[in-house]
Design a protein around this motif. Structure first.
Motif, PDB file in Angstrom:
ATOM      1  N   GLU A  71      18.288  58.415  54.105  1.00  0.00           N
ATOM      2  CA  GLU A  71      17.431  58.703  55.265  1.00  0.00           C
ATOM      3  C   GLU A  71      17.540  57.548  56.246  1.00  0.00           C
ATOM      4  O   GLU A  71      17.337  56.404  55.864  1.00  0.00           O
ATOM      5  CB  GLU A  71      15.988  58.889  54.773  1.00  0.00           C
ATOM      6  CG  GLU A  71      15.018  59.336  55.833  1.00  0.00           C
ATOM      7  CD  GLU A  71      13.643  59.682  55.243  1.00  0.00           C
ATOM      8  OE1 GLU A  71      13.595  60.442  54.260  1.00  0.00           O
ATOM      9  OE2 GLU A  71      12.641  59.167  55.753  1.00  0.00           O
ATOM     10  N   GLN A  88      12.930  58.368  68.667  1.00  0.00           N
ATOM     11  CA  GLN A  88      13.468  58.067  67.344  1.00  0.00           C
ATOM     12  C   GLN A  88      13.954  59.356  66.677  1.00  0.00           C
ATOM     13  O   GLN A  88      13.220  60.349  66.618  1.00  0.00           O
ATOM     14  CB  GLN A  88      12.390  57.423  66.470  1.00  0.00           C
ATOM     15  CG  GLN A  88      11.871  56.107  67.022  1.00  0.00           C
ATOM     16  CD  GLN A  88      12.947  55.038  66.992  1.00  0.00           C
ATOM     17  OE1 GLN A  88      13.352  54.580  65.940  1.00  0.00           O
ATOM     18  NE2 GLN A  88      13.422  54.647  68.175  1.00  0.00           N
ATOM     19  N   ILE A  89      15.159  59.300  66.158  1.00  0.00           N
ATOM     20  CA  ILE A  89      15.736  60.448  65.464  1.00  0.00           C
ATOM     21  C   ILE A  89      15.749  60.138  63.977  1.00  0.00           C
ATOM     22  O   ILE A  89      16.303  59.112  63.560  1.00  0.00           O
ATOM     23  CB  ILE A  89      17.190  60.726  65.929  1.00  0.00           C
ATOM     24  CG1 ILE A  89      17.258  60.832  67.465  1.00  0.00           C
ATOM     25  CG2 ILE A  89      17.740  61.970  65.249  1.00  0.00           C
ATOM     26  CD1 ILE A  89      16.557  62.022  68.047  1.00  0.00           C
ATOM     27  N   LYS A  90      15.127  60.992  63.202  1.00  0.00           N
ATOM     28  CA  LYS A  90      15.169  60.816  61.750  1.00  0.00           C
ATOM     29  C   LYS A  90      16.225  61.754  61.183  1.00  0.00           C
ATOM     30  O   LYS A  90      16.184  62.964  61.409  1.00  0.00           O
ATOM     31  CB  LYS A  90      13.809  61.117  61.117  1.00  0.00           C
ATOM     32  CG  LYS A  90      13.823  60.967  59.594  1.00  0.00           C
ATOM     33  CD  LYS A  90      12.447  61.159  58.993  1.00  0.00           C
ATOM     34  CE  LYS A  90      11.665  59.870  58.994  1.00  0.00           C
ATOM     35  NZ  LYS A  90      10.457  59.932  58.142  1.00  0.00           N
ATOM     36  N   ILE A  91      17.175  61.182  60.466  1.00  0.00           N
ATOM     37  CA  ILE A  91      18.289  61.966  59.909  1.00  0.00           C
ATOM     38  C   ILE A  91      18.272  61.824  58.394  1.00  0.00           C
ATOM     39  O   ILE A  91      18.267  60.706  57.872  1.00  0.00           O
ATOM     40  CB  ILE A  91      19.647  61.482  60.461  1.00  0.00           C
ATOM     41  CG1 ILE A  91      19.643  61.599  61.996  1.00  0.00           C
ATOM     42  CG2 ILE A  91      20.797  62.277  59.861  1.00  0.00           C
ATOM     43  CD1 ILE A  91      20.842  60.953  62.669  1.00  0.00           C
ATOM     44  N   VAL A  92      18.242  62.953  57.726  1.00  0.00           N
ATOM     45  CA  VAL A  92      18.230  62.959  56.271  1.00  0.00           C
ATOM     46  C   VAL A  92      19.482  63.657  55.759  1.00  0.00           C
ATOM     47  O   VAL A  92      19.730  64.817  56.101  1.00  0.00           O
ATOM     48  CB  VAL A  92      16.977  63.678  55.732  1.00  0.00           C
ATOM     49  CG1 VAL A  92      17.001  63.723  54.214  1.00  0.00           C
ATOM     50  CG2 VAL A  92      15.716  62.983  56.225  1.00  0.00           C
ATOM     51  N   ASN A  93      20.262  62.934  54.985  1.00  0.00           N
ATOM     52  CA  ASN A  93      21.398  63.550  54.299  1.00  0.00           C
ATOM     53  C   ASN A  93      20.831  64.210  53.052  1.00  0.00           C
ATOM     54  O   ASN A  93      20.457  63.533  52.092  1.00  0.00           O
ATOM     55  CB  ASN A  93      22.439  62.495  53.934  1.00  0.00           C
ATOM     56  CG  ASN A  93      23.658  63.105  53.274  1.00  0.00           C
ATOM     57  OD1 ASN A  93      23.549  64.010  52.455  1.00  0.00           O
ATOM     58  ND2 ASN A  93      24.831  62.608  53.631  1.00  0.00           N
ATOM     59  N   THR A  94      20.751  65.532  53.061  1.00  0.00           N
ATOM     60  CA  THR A  94      20.066  66.226  51.968  1.00  0.00           C
ATOM     61  C   THR A  94      20.905  66.276  50.705  1.00  0.00           C
ATOM     62  O   THR A  94      20.413  66.690  49.666  1.00  0.00           O
ATOM     63  CB  THR A  94      19.674  67.647  52.395  1.00  0.00           C
ATOM     64  OG1 THR A  94      20.857  68.379  52.717  1.00  0.00           O
ATOM     65  CG2 THR A  94      18.734  67.623  53.583  1.00  0.00           C
ATOM     66  N   THR A  95      22.151  65.869  50.790  1.00  0.00           N
ATOM     67  CA  THR A  95      22.983  65.802  49.584  1.00  0.00           C
ATOM     68  C   THR A  95      22.790  64.475  48.866  1.00  0.00           C
ATOM     69  O   THR A  95      22.639  64.420  47.651  1.00  0.00           O
ATOM     70  CB  THR A  95      24.469  66.000  49.946  1.00  0.00           C
ATOM     71  OG1 THR A  95      24.631  67.306  50.494  1.00  0.00           O
ATOM     72  CG2 THR A  95      25.358  65.857  48.717  1.00  0.00           C
TER      73      THR A  95
END
Lengths: 73, 303
Positions: A18, A7-14
């Motif tokens: 998530e 599982q890949i967790k991707i967070v757009n910090t802008t």
């Protein structure tokens, strides 16, 4: 159904968005490559440790004595 | 007390009351309540024992600070002066000076009012001796660390922090309570999800005088970490990450729980180098093998 893929967790910090998703084939290949490299590195470290142990045994000195001999910490 | 409204001639009201010694003709200075006698000529009213005196017949008042009685007082007399001191219109604040929304009045010198227009949105008023009014609108300096995001790992093969704002000078990442699924797993980092041989790292004590090549495909942040105890902590610094003309550097310090003896630790002070010049907009964390079981990744921007 339980997924078995990494599982890949991707967070757009802008935006704060998530997402968690299955690794794609390219990512899975990279994960496997990283694991292989890590295992190779570990094997190399283990081999070096064994080699060092063998040298110490041959010289009949301990690691501590070797460090004193070589001036290391 | 000053009275009046903007646009109307204001006045200063004074009540001066005194029991002078007998034989006094000149009234001035402080009264019995320490109030100074000040008046605008022609706007004063003088009373002796409650009786209004006649200007010119009973007294003269020409100086603004002294009143001269024609008949001297006798012991026990009470003299009261009700004075209206006019404030010159030129000294008053005019509503016309407020020329626009947000206009401020500020002295350009002693007794010299000046006008300062409103600043741009978000600016703050600061002292500025070089400016006419001694003030100027300036962009506030915003130091300190801003928490950009907090991300928790949960059986994650990777934590990818993407679209990192390009408005900071440097980034910090605090990684708390991180542990691997596989015993001895090492946390690693890639920049911009670059999996090429773009990295190299030196760690404390690995001093070398020979030129180094870029052989790594990631940066190692931690030593091998136990997969059950998660009390380790790592911090990572990435300065000048937005520049697009230089290679990048990272520094990180990690303490991890030894994978064999969980009451022991391993530490690593790591200097990472990355041979790409593009600005960094992604941080990609993963273990040397297996998942990141848990851990909080706090991304900070520093100005």
């Amino acid at each position: 159904m339980t997924t078995t893929k990494p599982q890949i967790k991707i967070v757009n910090t802008t935006t704060g968005e998530e997402i968690v998703r299955d690794a794609n084939p390219e990512e899975i290949a990279q994960i496997e490559l990283d694991a292989t490299n890590a295992a190779a590195k570990q094997a190399e470290a283990t081999a070096k440790a064994a080699q060092r142990r063998a040298i110490l045994d041959h010289l009949k000195i301990t690691e501590e004595e070797a460090r004193i001999l070589l001036g290391g910490n | 007390m000053a009275t009046g409204r903007i646009g109307v001639t204001p006045t200063l009201g004074v009540r001066w009351s005194k029991a002078p010694t007998g034989g006094t003709t000149a009234l001035s200075g402080l009264d019995d309540s320490s109030v100074s006698l000040v008046y605008s000529v022609g706007y004063e009213q003088v009373y002796r024992n409650g009786v209004l005196l006649s200007r010119g017949n009973d007294y003269t008042a020409t100086t603004g600070t002294t009143i001269t009685l024609i008949d001297a007082t006798i012991t026990g007399d009470i003299i009261e002066v009700f004075a209206q001191q006019l404030v010159p219109l030129a000294d008053a604040i005019s509503k016309g000076q407020f020329t626009a929304k947000g206009t401020l009045l500020s002295a350009t010198a002693a007794s010299t009012p000046g006008v300062l227009g409103v600043g741009a949105n978000g600016t703050v008023l600061t002292a500025a001796s070089g400016q006419a009014t001694g003030l100027e609108w300036a962009t506030p300096s915003s130091g300190g660390m801003t928490l950009i995001s907090t991300t928790s790992a949960s059986a994650s093969a990777a934590i990818n922090l993407t679209s990192i704002p390009q408005t900071y000078n440097e980034l910090y990442v605090y990684i708390r309570n991180c542990k691997p699924a596989n015993d001895g797993g090492e946390l690693r980092l890639r920049l911009n999800n670059d999996t090429g041989t773009s990295y190299q790292h030196l760690y404390w004590g690995n001093e070398t005088s020979t030129a180094q090549t870029f052989t790594g495909t990631s940066l190692q942040l931690m030593e091998g970490n136990d997969n059950s105890v998660a009390t380790g902590f790592t911090w990572l610094r990435l300065p000048d990450y937005t520049n697009a003309t230089t290679w990048k550097t990272t520094t990180s310090v990690a303490v991890t729980v030894d994978a064999t003896t969980t009451t022991s630790f391993r530490s690593r002070f790591n200097v990472g180098v990355y041979n790409q010049i593009t600005a960094i907009s992604q941080l990609n964390f993963f273990m040397s093998s297996g998942n990141i079981t848990s851990g909080d990744f706090l991304l900070y921007g520093v100005k």
